[in-house]
Design a protein around this motif. Structure first.
Motif, mmCIF file in Angstrom:
data_model
loop_
_atom_site.group_PDB
_atom_site.id
_atom_site.type_symbol
_atom_site.label_atom_id
_atom_site.label_comp_id
_atom_site.label_asym_id
_atom_site.label_seq_id
_atom_site.Cartn_x
_atom_site.Cartn_y
_atom_site.Cartn_z
ATOM 1 N N SER A 59 5.181 -4.864 -7.265
ATOM 2 C CA SER A 59 4.494 -5.074 -5.989
ATOM 3 C C SER A 59 5.173 -4.359 -4.828
ATOM 4 C CB SER A 59 4.414 -6.567 -5.682
ATOM 5 O OG SER A 59 5.712 -7.116 -5.526
ATOM 6 N N LEU A 61 7.869 -5.290 -3.088
ATOM 7 C CA LEU A 61 8.418 -6.169 -2.067
ATOM 8 C C LEU A 61 9.910 -5.911 -1.890
ATOM 9 C CD1 LEU A 61 6.656 -9.525 -3.007
ATOM 10 C CD2 LEU A 61 5.954 -7.817 -1.324
ATOM 11 N N THR A 208 3.953 -10.547 1.056
ATOM 12 C CA THR A 208 3.467 -9.174 1.064
ATOM 13 C C THR A 208 4.542 -8.323 1.735
ATOM 14 O OG1 THR A 208 2.349 -9.323 3.217
ATOM 15 C CG2 THR A 208 1.107 -10.044 1.279
ATOM 16 N N LYS A 209 4.273 -7.050 1.915
ATOM 17 C CA LYS A 209 5.247 -6.182 2.564
ATOM 18 C C LYS A 209 5.459 -6.549 4.028
ATOM 19 C CE LYS A 209 4.485 -2.225 -0.467
ATOM 20 N NZ LYS A 209 4.119 -0.785 -0.553
#
Length: 388
Positions: A59, A61, A208-209
């Motif tokens: 993902s 992250l 999330t980022k």
């Protein structure tokens, strides 16, 4: 060719490394890691964690900020509250060595309304260890230390001793690939067959980022004969390249909201709001028999950086209190800070003037000159293995 046992050992070590326990995994014998991996139940847990870690890694992250730093851009960077002082203050910092780092600092203060007007501090540190000790004119002793156990684990301690008592804080930070965990205890004691002290846990997780969620919890018992109490708080932080918004809510009904906006490369604006949703913090009103009433305070501020490395911070709050702090370099190693706080309601004013002087020994000055004239690779080699 690696044997199956060696492959299984690497697998369990990789799982422990993902948990920030790489040094522990290497210390385990192969037979032990093999038993752990093949034990019913544990093998399924490790397999599930491996799959979960693979998805989290895919993902993209990153490690989030500490839960206690969710609002740091507002409180520690833009607003001048931490930079305002009263009276006169001078800090003289001398660097005696670079690696290991060794600094000596003396602080003088007059008119600050405190008994401690002089403080002597020494700092020693390497890339893995850090120690700081201080002594003031009232013979109060302060100490702080940190050690890097691994690339993702840092343990620290703080100690304070005076004629009024002593205080010790132990804490450990674990920085995972997409989470940050802080464990803390203050004045732990088992002398009365019961644990007394304070235990704290703060955890932040990248969702999330840009979005990070946080959770904090505290358990405390001041003395063994007293009942224990606990509290918790929740937080969220949303960060982009131009603005950051954050909020923290405690179980006691206290809320902190912060927002920072980058207006230009040199100008930032911030707003911070403190809310008492239950009205229980106004002890004067409660003692007078008045019903609790929700209340709050809002502070708006701005920070401006100038090309000459000067910085101006200014703020105004909802009670009409004004404040500002100006940092200006009079010379490359001399910084002056002027601050003031004006309370229009109380018709009071506080003014502070601070001077910070940096000095270096001749050997350090020669070393810094070499680093400035050397290319990047030479400087890297020099810092990795400096001359004795």
């Amino acid at each position: 060719m690696e044997t199956p046992e060696e492959l299984r050992t690497e697998q369990i070590q990789d799982s422990l490394i993902k948990l920030g326990l790489g040094n522990l995994s290497k210390a385990l014998p192969s037979s032990t890691t093999d038993k752990i991996r093949t034990t019913p139940g544990i093998s399924h847990v490790l397999s599930f964690y491996d799959r979960l870690a693979a998805r989290r890694a895919a993902s993209g992250l990153t490690t989030p900020v500490k839960f206690e730093d969710f609002t740091k851009e507002v409180e520690k960077d833009v607003l001048p509250t931490l930079y305002m002082a009263q009276g006169l203050r001078a800090d003289i910092n001398q660097t005696l060595n670079i690696k290991p780092m060794f600094n000596v600092m003396q602080s003088f203060a007059v008119g600050n309304g405190r008994d401690s007007n002089y403080n002597f501090t020494t700092i020693w540190g390497t890339d893995r260890h850090f120690l700081r000790g201080g002594l003031d004119n009232e013979l109060n002793v302060n100490a702080h230390g940190a050690t890097r156990i691994s690339d993702s684990i840092i343990s620290r301690f703080q100690a304070h001793a005076s004629d009024k008592g002593a205080q010790v804080v132990l804490e450990t930070d674990v920085a995972g690939p997409d989470f940050f965990l802080n464990l803390r205890t203050m004045n732990p004691s088992f002398l009365d067959s019961k644990f007394s002290g304070i235990l704290g846990l703060n955890f932040s997780q990248s969702i999330t980022k840009r979005l990070t969620l946080g959770l904090g919890g505290t358990w405390q018992r001041q003395q063994a004969e007293y009942p224990a109490s606990a509290g918790f708080e929740l937080g969220a932080r949303y960060a982009t390249d131009t603005y950051i918004g954050s909020g923290i809510l405690t179980a006691q009904g206290m809320a902190t909201l912060g927002f920072t906006q980058k207006l230009t490369d040199r100008v930032q604006a911030a707003v911070s709001t403190q809310l008492d949703l239950t009205g229980m913090s106004n002890m004067a009103a409660l003692m007078a028999g008045e019903p609790p009433t929700p209340s709050g305070t809002t502070v708006a501020g701005v920070k401006v950086d100038f090309p000459d490395q000067s910085t101006i911070r200014a703020q105004i709050d909802s009670t009409g209190k004004l404040g500002f702090a100006v940092d200006r370099f009079l010379a490359p190693t001399v910084k002056m800070t002027i601050s003031s706080e004006l309370d229009q309601v109380k018709s009071s004013c506080k003014i502070g003037l601070g001077l910070q002087i940096e000095s270096q020994s001749q050997s350090v000055a020669d070393t810094m000159m070499k680093l400035q004239t050397a290319d990047r690779e030479e400087a890297r080699k020099f810092m990795a293995d400096p001359p004795q």
